[in-house]
Design an enzyme around this catalytic site. Structure first.
Site, PDB file in Angstrom:
ATOM      1  CD  GLU A 183      -3.227  -1.132   1.874  1.00 24.70           C
ATOM      2  OE1 GLU A 183      -3.317  -0.300   2.783  1.00 24.70           O
ATOM      3  OE2 GLU A 183      -4.143  -1.950   1.612  1.00 24.70           O
ATOM      4  CD  GLU A 306      -3.570  -6.172   2.747  1.00 22.19           C
ATOM      5  OE1 GLU A 306      -4.468  -5.451   3.216  1.00 22.19           O
ATOM      6  OE2 GLU A 306      -2.353  -5.961   2.907  1.00 22.19           O
TER       7      GLU A 306
HETATM    8  O1  AHR Z   1      -5.276  -6.175   6.633  1.00 22.95           O
HETATM    9  C1  AHR Z   1      -5.215  -5.040   7.430  1.00 22.95           C
HETATM   10  C2  AHR Z   1      -4.575  -3.855   6.720  1.00 22.95           C
HETATM   11  O2  AHR Z   1      -5.355  -3.496   5.620  1.00 22.95           O
HETATM   12  C3  AHR Z   1      -3.225  -4.112   6.108  1.00 22.95           C
HETATM   13  O3  AHR Z   1      -2.194  -3.978   7.023  1.00 22.95           O
HETATM   14  C4  AHR Z   1      -3.129  -3.056   5.054  1.00 22.95           C
HETATM   15  O4  AHR Z   1      -2.313  -3.438   3.976  1.00 22.95           O
HETATM   16  C5  AHR Z   1      -4.574  -2.831   4.642  1.00 22.95           C
HETATM   17  O5  AHR Z   1      -4.901  -1.497   4.625  1.00 22.95           O
END
Ligand code: AHR
Length: 502
Positions: A183, A306
């Site tokens: 991110e 994710e």
């Molecule tokens: O999964 C939780 C958080 O969500 C992670 O650390 C981040 O990459 C995303 O914003």
């Protein structure tokens, strides 16, 4: 005449197509993600070797067994946002020499680095899972990440291989999957895509120096949801020889400032969550369209590293720990999202559910010596038949789930053929109230007798608890008929069904 009448008699029609190209559903689509966040690592996976909870080198045996049972193909670690604050050398060598650190992203807790590189990579070996290491680009250095690759992958004589051997590991682990930051548009450093693309080129170049173990698979930190500009710039500015995958993050969250409860949610909240979950289809299509412009040969994979549902934390728990329960709503997210990934298996080569234990849409929750498997876990277990199977493309003429004047596709489906030639069809009905019937036309594919398995429950809010961990478990499913090259299936409201050729 008869057959068209029978088609119309069903709510939805699915036809299985003979695969033109042989697209394999990578088992890595069924990957997981464990971050140093809340009770994910400490308490969740790792209790330490001196714990009374049965463990192997400090990792809970119940969790090891559970993850083996879903054939966990890969595990992403150590973050997430944590990855861009993590300095891997803090987590190697004798425990007494390891510094404590403050987890500034997640609850401000101090940790002692007792779970580090060796623990993680040995765990992956034990699980038979490929490790996916997320490198620190945000607050790290090029040399630091290059050294990490050298430490875990170099078999010859080199400073980091020497250090690894001094720490008790002779042979390298040969880690293939590497995230180059996480991110980067946000917690990874609030960068512009142009700045990150340049930085990526630099990091990826020097990681490649230790590309001596069959090739690294370097994954660029990707877009959040519909940030198509981010993908465009990365694909435009990063030369192909430096990148194997580009990531995408998308959570099924209603509103970031009003996520709603994990259990006591309303139908309105359910509908909104599913709207976000099903949007994955559009996100994948649009990101792929951009990627294809710069990569018509499809050399770079899309990696959804994710995904999952994100709600308010359970009452009385640390807001920074992201601990939430997991209901039939989560089973709907999992079933439908995995069907989307399967159907895009030509380009989506990996995905990672956030997160494995005790965080967000977890597959397992722990409370001291107790552990429970969530509805999401059971979907993951039912779908293992799709791992590395050949995709059978499907055409769906669906039916809608309508709520308050809005509608969503109620049915989702994907299908595959195993190496042994057996057909597997996964179906999801997300409708909160309506049973839907589906006619599956097998086309040229001949299916023999089939077994069925279903995950369903009386209420969408139903879940497993530490006192009743078996409340929701898959059951045998018999509500289908095979006749004249078709299968007629009756799907109860909010259910996931797997049909498997015997
Ligand atoms: O999964 C939780 C958080 O969500 C992670 O650390 C981040 O990459 C995303 O914003």
């Amino acid at each position: 005449m008869c057959s068209s009448l029978s088609v119309l008699a069903q709510d939805a029609q699915v036809s299985l197509q003979s695969p033109e190209d042989s697209v394999v559903i990578s088992r890595h689509i069924y990957g997981h993600f464990a971050e140093h966040l809340g009770r994910s690592i400490y308490d969740g996976l790792y209790v330490g070797p001196d714990s009374d909870i049965p463990n192997t080198d400090g990792v809970r045996n119940d969790i090891i067994q559970a993850l083996k049972d879903i054939q966990i193909p890969n595990l992403r670690w150590p973050g997430g946002c944590f990855a861009d604050t993590y300095h891997w050398k803090d987590g190697i060598g004798p425990q007494e020499d390891r510094p404590t650190i403050v987890n500034t992203w997640w609850g401000g807790v101090t940790e002692d680095n007792s779970f580090g590189t060796h623990n993680f990579l040995n765990l992956c070996e034990e699980l038979g899972a490929e490790p996916y290491l997320a490198g620190n680009v945000g607050s790290g250095e090029v040399k630091e990440l290059s050294d990490w690759v050298q430490y875990v992958n170099h078999d010859g004589v080199s400073p980091m291989a020497k250090l690894r051997r001094e720490n008790g590991r002779e042979k390298p682990w040969n880690v293939k999957y590497w995230g180059v930051g996480n991110e980067m548009w946000g917690c990874g450093g609030n960068m512009t895509p142009e700045f990150y693309a340049n930085l990526y080129r630099q990091y990826a170049t020097f990681m490649g120096d230790w590309n001596n173990s069959g090739g690294l698979f370097r994954i660029a930190s990707g877009a959040s949801e519909d940030d198509y500009h981010w993908t465009e710039v990365l694909m435009r500015d990063i030369p192909k020889h430096l990148i194997e995958g580009v990531a995408l993050h998308s959570y099924s969250v209603i509103e970031w400032n009003d996520k709603g409860p994990a259990v006591e949610f309303s139908e309105d909240q359910y509908f909104k969550t599913m709207t976000k979950a099903l949007r994955m289809e559009e996100l994948i299509n649009k990101h792929l369209e951009i990627m294809d412009k710069y990569d018509p040969e499809h050399e770079v994979a899309l990696v959804v590293d994710e995904w999952g549902g994100w709600y308010n934390v359970e009452e009385g728990t640390n807001p920074g720990f992201l601990y939430q329960q997991n209901t039939m709503r989560d089973a709907m997210i999992a079933g439908a999202t995995l069907n989307i990934f399967n159907n895009h298996a030509d380009r989506v080569k990996m995905a990672n559910l956030a997160q494995t234990v005790n965080v967000l849409q977890a597959v397992a929750l722990t409370k001291e010596e107790k552990m429970l498997l969530t509805p999401t876990y059971h979907v993951m277990r039912m779908y293992t038949v799709h791992h590395d199977a050949t995709l059978i493309p499907v055409e769906l003429n669906g039916v809608n789930y309508t709520y308050n004047g809005k509608s969503l596709p109620a049915i989702s489906v994907s299908a595959s053929k195993s190496e042994e030639g057996k057909i597997h069809i996964s179906l999801v009905n997300i409708d909160s109230k309506k049973t839907n019937t589906v006619e599956i036309n097998l086309g040229d594919l001949e299916a023999g007798k089939m077994d069925g398995e279903i995950l369903s429950s009386a209420n969408l809010q139903d879940h497993n608890t530490f006192d009743d961990p078996g409340n929701i478990t898959p059951k045998e499913f018999k509500d289908f008929k095979i006749k004249n090259g078709t299968i007629e299936v009756t799907l109860p409201p909010f259910s996931v069904v797997m049909l498997s050729e015997k």
